[in-house]
Each structure stands twice: as C-alpha cells, then as structure tokens.
Enzyme design. Structure first.
Site, PDB file in Angstrom:
ATOM      1  N   SER A  10       0.832  -1.200   0.000  1.00 30.69           N
ATOM      2  CA  SER A  10       0.000   0.000   0.000  1.00 30.69           C
ATOM      3  C   SER A  10       0.865   1.246   0.000  1.00 30.69           C
ATOM      4  O   SER A  10       1.619   1.507   0.942  1.00 30.69           O
ATOM      5  CB  SER A  10      -0.908   0.013   1.231  1.00 30.69           C
ATOM      6  OG  SER A  10      -1.417   1.318   1.408  1.00 30.69           O
ATOM      7  N   HIS A  35      -1.008  -1.144  -4.283  1.00 27.56           N
ATOM      8  CA  HIS A  35      -2.312  -0.799  -3.723  1.00 27.56           C
ATOM      9  C   HIS A  35      -2.398   0.720  -3.543  1.00 27.56           C
ATOM     10  O   HIS A  35      -1.531   1.328  -2.911  1.00 27.56           O
ATOM     11  CB  HIS A  35      -2.455  -1.509  -2.372  1.00 27.56           C
ATOM     12  CG  HIS A  35      -3.791  -1.395  -1.731  1.00 27.56           C
ATOM     13  ND1 HIS A  35      -4.867  -2.179  -2.077  1.00 27.56           N
ATOM     14  CD2 HIS A  35      -4.221  -0.595  -0.724  1.00 27.56           C
ATOM     15  CE1 HIS A  35      -5.907  -1.878  -1.304  1.00 27.56           C
ATOM     16  NE2 HIS A  35      -5.542  -0.902  -0.470  1.00 27.56           N
ATOM     17  N   ASP A  37      -4.593   3.672  -2.058  1.00 25.58           N
ATOM     18  CA  ASP A  37      -5.673   3.983  -1.116  1.00 25.58           C
ATOM     19  C   ASP A  37      -6.211   5.385  -1.370  1.00 25.58           C
ATOM     20  O   ASP A  37      -5.523   6.380  -1.137  1.00 25.58           O
ATOM     21  CB  ASP A  37      -5.150   3.893   0.320  1.00 25.58           C
ATOM     22  CG  ASP A  37      -5.019   2.453   0.788  1.00 25.58           C
ATOM     23  OD1 ASP A  37      -5.998   1.692   0.623  1.00 25.58           O
ATOM     24  OD2 ASP A  37      -3.959   2.086   1.311  1.00 25.58           O
ATOM     25  N   MET A  39      -8.824   8.194  -0.370  1.00 24.69           N
ATOM     26  CA  MET A  39      -9.658   8.605   0.773  1.00 24.69           C
ATOM     27  C   MET A  39     -10.155  10.020   0.567  1.00 24.69           C
ATOM     28  O   MET A  39      -9.414  10.879   0.082  1.00 24.69           O
ATOM     29  CB  MET A  39      -8.846   8.527   2.059  1.00 24.69           C
ATOM     30  CG  MET A  39      -8.235   7.152   2.307  1.00 24.69           C
ATOM     31  SD  MET A  39      -7.422   7.096   3.903  1.00 24.69           S
ATOM     32  CE  MET A  39      -6.740   5.437   3.858  1.00 24.69           C
ATOM     33  N   HIS A  69      -8.202   1.217  -4.261  1.00 25.85           N
ATOM     34  CA  HIS A  69      -9.158   0.980  -3.170  1.00 25.85           C
ATOM     35  C   HIS A  69      -9.869   2.301  -2.879  1.00 25.85           C
ATOM     36  O   HIS A  69      -9.292   3.199  -2.271  1.00 25.85           O
ATOM     37  CB  HIS A  69      -8.365   0.462  -1.956  1.00 25.85           C
ATOM     38  CG  HIS A  69      -9.186   0.193  -0.750  1.00 25.85           C
ATOM     39  ND1 HIS A  69      -8.627  -0.060   0.488  1.00 25.85           N
ATOM     40  CD2 HIS A  69     -10.531   0.133  -0.554  1.00 25.85           C
ATOM     41  CE1 HIS A  69      -9.583  -0.270   1.369  1.00 25.85           C
ATOM     42  NE2 HIS A  69     -10.749  -0.143   0.778  1.00 25.85           N
ATOM     43  N   MET A  71     -12.031   4.482  -0.914  1.00 24.27           N
ATOM     44  CA  MET A  71     -12.696   4.699   0.376  1.00 24.27           C
ATOM     45  C   MET A  71     -13.358   6.062   0.317  1.00 24.27           C
ATOM     46  O   MET A  71     -12.931   7.026   0.955  1.00 24.27           O
ATOM     47  CB  MET A  71     -11.662   4.607   1.511  1.00 24.27           C
ATOM     48  CG  MET A  71     -11.239   3.165   1.776  1.00 24.27           C
ATOM     49  SD  MET A  71      -9.688   3.076   2.681  1.00 24.27           S
ATOM     50  CE  MET A  71      -8.549   3.303   1.323  1.00 24.27           C
ATOM     51  N   MET A 140     -11.593  -5.759   4.896  1.00 19.86           N
ATOM     52  CA  MET A 140     -10.796  -4.852   5.731  1.00 19.86           C
ATOM     53  C   MET A 140     -10.568  -5.496   7.087  1.00 19.86           C
ATOM     54  O   MET A 140     -11.518  -5.928   7.746  1.00 19.86           O
ATOM     55  CB  MET A 140     -11.527  -3.522   5.952  1.00 19.86           C
ATOM     56  CG  MET A 140     -11.696  -2.623   4.752  1.00 19.86           C
ATOM     57  SD  MET A 140     -10.193  -1.961   4.035  1.00 19.86           S
ATOM     58  CE  MET A 140      -9.288  -1.346   5.423  1.00 19.86           C
ATOM     59  N   GLY A 145      -8.930   4.173   6.916  1.00 24.69           N
ATOM     60  CA  GLY A 145      -8.604   5.574   7.168  1.00 24.69           C
ATOM     61  C   GLY A 145      -7.113   5.806   7.347  1.00 24.69           C
ATOM     62  O   GLY A 145      -6.601   6.832   6.937  1.00 24.69           O
ATOM     63  N   PHE A 146      -6.432   4.829   7.946  1.00 21.49           N
ATOM     64  CA  PHE A 146      -5.017   5.033   8.259  1.00 21.49           C
ATOM     65  C   PHE A 146      -4.246   3.727   8.143  1.00 21.49           C
ATOM     66  O   PHE A 146      -4.807   2.660   8.412  1.00 21.49           O
ATOM     67  CB  PHE A 146      -4.863   5.585   9.679  1.00 21.49           C
ATOM     68  CG  PHE A 146      -5.589   6.883   9.869  1.00 21.49           C
ATOM     69  CD1 PHE A 146      -4.986   8.089   9.520  1.00 21.49           C
ATOM     70  CD2 PHE A 146      -6.897   6.897  10.343  1.00 21.49           C
ATOM     71  CE1 PHE A 146      -5.674   9.291   9.642  1.00 21.49           C
ATOM     72  CE2 PHE A 146      -7.599   8.098  10.475  1.00 21.49           C
ATOM     73  CZ  PHE A 146      -6.980   9.291  10.129  1.00 21.49           C
ATOM     74  N   GLY A 148      -0.896   1.425   9.522  1.00 19.63           N
ATOM     75  CA  GLY A 148      -0.216   1.250  10.796  1.00 19.63           C
ATOM     76  C   GLY A 148      -1.125   0.856  11.955  1.00 19.63           C
ATOM     77  O   GLY A 148      -0.723   0.949  13.110  1.00 19.63           O
ATOM     78  N   ASP A 178      -6.865  -6.570   3.833  1.00 17.26           N
ATOM     79  CA  ASP A 178      -6.200  -5.257   3.863  1.00 17.26           C
ATOM     80  C   ASP A 178      -6.247  -4.667   5.272  1.00 17.26           C
ATOM     81  O   ASP A 178      -7.317  -4.399   5.801  1.00 17.26           O
ATOM     82  CB  ASP A 178      -6.929  -4.329   2.872  1.00 17.26           C
ATOM     83  CG  ASP A 178      -6.308  -2.943   2.801  1.00 17.26           C
ATOM     84  OD1 ASP A 178      -5.234  -2.721   3.381  1.00 17.26           O
ATOM     85  OD2 ASP A 178      -6.921  -2.075   2.138  1.00 17.26           O
ATOM     86  N   GLY A 179      -5.064  -4.473   5.852  1.00 20.76           N
ATOM     87  CA  GLY A 179      -4.962  -3.780   7.133  1.00 20.76           C
ATOM     88  C   GLY A 179      -4.258  -4.600   8.198  1.00 20.76           C
ATOM     89  O   GLY A 179      -4.671  -5.716   8.510  1.00 20.76           O
ATOM     90  N   GLY A 180      -3.167  -4.063   8.705  1.00 21.50           N
ATOM     91  CA  GLY A 180      -2.479  -4.705   9.822  1.00 21.50           C
ATOM     92  C   GLY A 180      -1.774  -6.009   9.500  1.00 21.50           C
ATOM     93  O   GLY A 180      -1.486  -6.804  10.390  1.00 21.50           O
ATOM     94  N   GLY A 200       0.996  -2.169   4.105  1.00 27.76           N
ATOM     95  CA  GLY A 200       1.505  -0.803   4.020  1.00 27.76           C
ATOM     96  C   GLY A 200       2.712  -0.613   4.903  1.00 27.76           C
ATOM     97  O   GLY A 200       3.860  -0.687   4.451  1.00 27.76           O
ATOM     98  N   SER A 201       2.465  -0.425   6.202  1.00 29.67           N
ATOM     99  CA  SER A 201       3.575  -0.122   7.110  1.00 29.67           C
ATOM    100  C   SER A 201       4.569  -1.274   7.213  1.00 29.67           C
ATOM    101  O   SER A 201       5.766  -1.045   7.377  1.00 29.67           O
ATOM    102  CB  SER A 201       3.038   0.257   8.496  1.00 29.67           C
ATOM    103  OG  SER A 201       2.050  -0.638   8.907  1.00 29.67           O
TER     104      SER A 201
HETATM  105  C1  DX5 Z   1      -6.439   1.490   5.433  1.00 29.34           C
HETATM  106  C2  DX5 Z   1      -5.963   1.191   4.031  1.00 29.34           C
HETATM  107  C3  DX5 Z   1      -4.907   0.124   4.012  1.00 29.34           C
HETATM  108  C4  DX5 Z   1      -3.663   0.538   4.753  1.00 29.34           C
HETATM  109  C5  DX5 Z   1      -2.791  -0.650   5.012  1.00 29.34           C
HETATM  110  O1  DX5 Z   1      -7.502   2.367   5.371  1.00 29.34           O
HETATM  111  O2  DX5 Z   1      -7.018   0.743   3.218  1.00 29.34           O
HETATM  112  O3  DX5 Z   1      -4.602  -0.246   2.685  1.00 29.34           O
HETATM  113  O4  DX5 Z   1      -2.916   1.504   4.070  1.00 29.34           O
HETATM  114  O5  DX5 Z   1      -1.734  -0.244   5.830  1.00 29.34           O
HETATM  115  P1  DX5 Z   1      -1.186  -1.224   6.962  1.00 29.34           P
HETATM  116  O6  DX5 Z   1      -0.709  -2.453   6.273  1.00 29.34           O
HETATM  117  O7  DX5 Z   1      -0.107  -0.432   7.627  1.00 29.34           O
HETATM  118  O8  DX5 Z   1      -2.346  -1.528   7.892  1.00 29.34           O
HETATM  119 ZN    ZN Z   2      -6.482  -0.203   1.262  1.00 28.54          ZN
END
Ligand code: DX5
Ligand code: ZN
Length: 224
Positions: A10, A35, A37, A39, A69, A71, A140, A145-146, A148, A178-180, A200-201
């Site tokens: 991401s 990916h 994102d 928003m 993606h 959002m 998800m 939204g974020f 990390g 997607d996420g964490g 992402g992170s």
């Molecule tokens: C969250 C995003 C994710 C996010 C993933 O709203 O849709 O794609 O960037 O980042 P990590 O892998 O750090 O959770």
């Molecule tokens: Zn995403």
C-alpha cells in the site's frame, strides 16, 4: 479455489516525495501489484490521492496492476477517471451505496477488474448476489482511514466465510485482506483463506523494504 498469492504494497505508507522510486523498489523485490488507497475525508477521516497519482505512476514507467481501493462516498464519480488514469482493479465499499450491482458492472464496462470492499463489521449478505460480477472481495482487517493499525482478530472468521462463498461459486475471485498485515500474521491470514495481501507499514516502514516484501512472500508461500 485460492488464486496464486499476490502481495500488494500500500503506497499510503510510502514516502510521497519519492513515490515512483519506492514503488519500483518493492516491485523489484517481487511485489506483483501496487495498492492505491483513495480517501475523501468523508467516508473516512483522511484525504489522500486521486487519479492524477495513478497517471503519474504510469507515466513514470510502472506497469504492474494498480489496485485502487476507493474509500469514498459516491465512488461512481471516480470510476471513469481512475480507469483512464491506468487503474487495473477498482474496489468500492459496500457501505457507501445501495447501487453496488450497477457500479460493479460499470467498473467492468470501463475495462477494469471489480472489487467489493467490506469494513470489519460489515456483513456478507451482498456477496452472493454480486459474485458473478466480481473479480475480488476485499476484507478490511482494520477500520479504514489510516495505515499502521492493528489487525482485528474477529476478521479471521469472516475470511473463512468468504473463502467458503467463493469456493462454492467455483469462480476465480480473489480474496484480499487489507490492514495490519505483518510477517507474523501473514501465515494465519493465508490459512484462513486469503490469496491477496495488502501491506503498508510492514513494507514501507521496514528498515529494508525489499527484505520485507520477500519475507511476506515467503510466509505465504510456506503455507498455501
Ligand atoms: C487502510 C488502508 C490500508 C492501509 C494498510 O484504510 O485501506 O490499505 O494503508 O496499511 P497497513 O498495512 O499499515 O495496515
Ligand atoms: Zn487499502
């Protein structure tokens, strides 16, 4: 049946001032997709990138599929622009519209693959009616939204249910989470039924991004 595993880093966690370089670096390490994102500070409390960023990535020579993606509320206003800007897969959220069938069809009509994204607490009842028109279901595992944030463990059951739905249909639909995602939970997410992994992170905040991508790929390969 699971599709071949794909890692989709991401870009939200990348250094935006170095976007093309960081994208090239993770692709070079084996990431198959990127990916993106999007928003809108309305559906989610953050504001990120529009079609212009996809276009710039394409112009910089990035050829891998761009996994967009959305959002956003009113995703229908952005589908054509992202398709034109070089998006390959466009996912829209189930929570934002009563017209999922229409918009998912529209994504395919403009030549992209269609994804349906679901927040952690969103039920799965739309899926059976949309399966024929979907290329991907994006679950998800954090509240959008974020980057990390911590993976929400209740989502494991949901991944298993969606895996059953996809397998029952016999269609070649990807199951994306997607996420964490980290090297530590990657194998469990894969075992629950995911074949497509957004990180992402875990990639862009790692000391070495290329090692991080390789470790993620190795964790999934070991158990699929
Ligand atoms: C969250 C995003 C994710 C996010 C993933 O709203 O849709 O794609 O960037 O980042 P990590 O892998 O750090 O959770
Ligand atoms: Zn995403």
């Amino acid at each position: 049946m699971k599709q071949s595993p794909i890692i989709s880093p991401s870009l939200l966690s990348a250094n935006f001032a170095q976007l093309a370089n960081e994208a090239a670096e993770v692709i070079d390490a084996g990431a198959q997709w990127l990916h993106v994102d999007v928003m809108d500070n309305h559906f989610v409390p953050n504001l990120t990138m529009g079609p212009i960023v996809c276009e710039a990535l394409r112009r910089s020579g990035i050829t891998v599929p761009l996994d967009v993606h959305l959002m956003v509320t009113n995703p229908e206003n952005l589908i054509d622009a992202f398709a034109k800007a070089g998006a390959s897969i466009i996912s829209i959220h189930a929570e934002v519209t009563p017209h999922l069938d229409k918009y998912v069809q529209h994504i395919r009509d403009v030549g992209c693959k269609a994804g349906l994204a679901l927040n952690p607490s969103t039920p799965l009842h739309h899926i059976p009616y949309l399966l024929e028109k979907l290329d991907m279901v994006l679950i998800m595992s954090v509240n959008p939204g974020f980057s990390g944030q911590r993976f929400i463990p209740a989502v494991f059951d949901k991944i298993r249910h969606v895996r059953e739905m996809i397998d029952h249909s016999g269609l070649p639909i990807r199951l994306c989470v997607d996420g964490g995602i980290t090297v530590d939970n990657m194998a469990s997410v894969s075992r629950a039924g995911a074949d497509t992994f957004v990180a992402g992170s875990a990639v862009f905040n790692a000391q070495n991004k290329q090692t991080a991508v390789k470790q993620l790929i190795a964790s999934v390969d070991g158990c699929s």
